[in-house]
Design an enzyme around this catalytic site. Sequence first.
Site, PDB file in Angstrom:
ATOM      1  CG  ASP A  40      -7.926   0.610  -8.880  1.00 56.24           C
ATOM      2  OD1 ASP A  40      -7.159   0.040  -8.074  1.00 56.24           O
ATOM      3  OD2 ASP A  40      -8.548   1.644  -8.614  1.00 56.24           O
ATOM      4  CB  SER A  81     -14.736   3.926 -11.520  1.00 60.76           C
ATOM      5  OG  SER A  81     -13.466   3.862 -10.933  1.00 60.76           O
ATOM      6  CD  GLU A  91      -3.061  -0.478   0.045  1.00 63.84           C
ATOM      7  OE1 GLU A  91      -3.264  -0.059  -1.113  1.00 63.84           O
ATOM      8  OE2 GLU A  91      -3.448  -1.584   0.440  1.00 63.84           O
ATOM      9  CB  ALA A 109     -16.567  -0.570  -0.316  1.00 64.45           C
ATOM     10  N   GLY A 110     -14.307   1.482  -1.987  1.00 63.93           N
ATOM     11  CA  GLY A 110     -12.929   1.523  -2.475  1.00 63.93           C
ATOM     12  C   GLY A 110     -12.482   0.214  -3.097  1.00 63.93           C
ATOM     13  CG  LEU A 111     -14.246  -3.113  -2.400  1.00 65.71           C
ATOM     14  CD1 LEU A 111     -15.281  -4.182  -2.098  1.00 65.71           C
ATOM     15  CD2 LEU A 111     -12.904  -3.487  -1.781  1.00 65.71           C
TER      16      LEU A 111
END
Length: 389
Positions: free
Chosen positions: A174, A130, A33, A125-127
């Site tokens: 992503d 988009s 991260e 939730a940041g998964l």
Amino acid sequence: MNISTLKTIFQDLFQAKHERVFFAPGRINLIGEHTDYNGGHVFPCAITYGTYAVARKREDRTVRLYSVNFPDKGIIEMDLNLLDYDKEHNWANYPKGMIRYILEAGYEIPTGFDCVIHGDIPNGAGLSSSASIELLIGVLIDGLYKLNIPRLDLIKLGKKVENEFIGVNSGIMDQFAIGMGKKNAGILLDCQSLKNEYAPIELENHKIIIMNTNKRRELADSKYNERRAECEAALAQLQQRLQIEALGQLSEKEFDEYQHVITNETVRKRAKHAVYENIRTLKALEELNAGKLKAFGQLMNQSHQSLRDDYEVTGIELDCLVEAAWNQPGVIGARMTGAGFGGCAIAIVANEEVEHFIANVGADYLSKIGYKADFYVASIGDGAKEIEL
């Protein structure tokens, strides 16, 4: 919602039978991260939550899109000859950008299409919902019109949509994880060179639990820019003594030897996280290749501690979830995932303990934070693809 329901909605809306069904997953980052912009590695995987589309080619140049997630927006219509960003088109700007950039890359889309979309990725939730839509539309157009677009090109086009069409300055992780995901495998990815390697993650006896803090991530953007600047400051000082282009090039030993060069203690801590976290992603690959899931779990725990103590991006909500998770039986490892300051944490939990885990961690969070966390049981799935029925 199942696929047959989506087909029925398609039939009702467009008075025609669908032709094809496509899917693109969401993603989580297992470890690594705030390493991507420091020249390091990330370790994402695709998950079994994602976005589905049923679609059919048309005879004209019109594209009609409907999202079950945004029914109040109705059917959004656009022309293949007119694909500029339009605020009124809301969520449909993601598909629109993808169509536009595929055309600009020189591929021919001879006709429009009708499409119904539904996503089961938890909102906010940041998964990466988009990027899931971007790759979904990419594989849909590729499949419907037999374009044979190389997968890496689709991934890069998805990132271009995010950066240039939507205007969000994000990296490639992503789209890469969603485009290249593989069932029961994580991906060690160098975000600069795009060199990547799969690592087996055999979870027959375990599940990945995604824990959503339900905290709005107000601080994330400003703190993200602050951390980037701190890492750049550390790098500039280290470059006075070392020939390096990024913090990710350093070993732990080299960092320990030269860290005194960084004069500000806070900046030194930020750099330490960037260096050590990158080493953890490389160790993660080794441990998983050796089938050592428990050792991988320990690296996850160390990652969270470093994000909490050295990088300071966790916050009380994420710490509460992760520390409660560490105290539960059957937990291999747990950490925050994503930018921090809210969003999600993940834990790897033994199958037989999942129910107790959710109940116990949920109760602990509610009593300490004052509102509920949400929990999602996920597995590691394949990347974006047409679903053969």
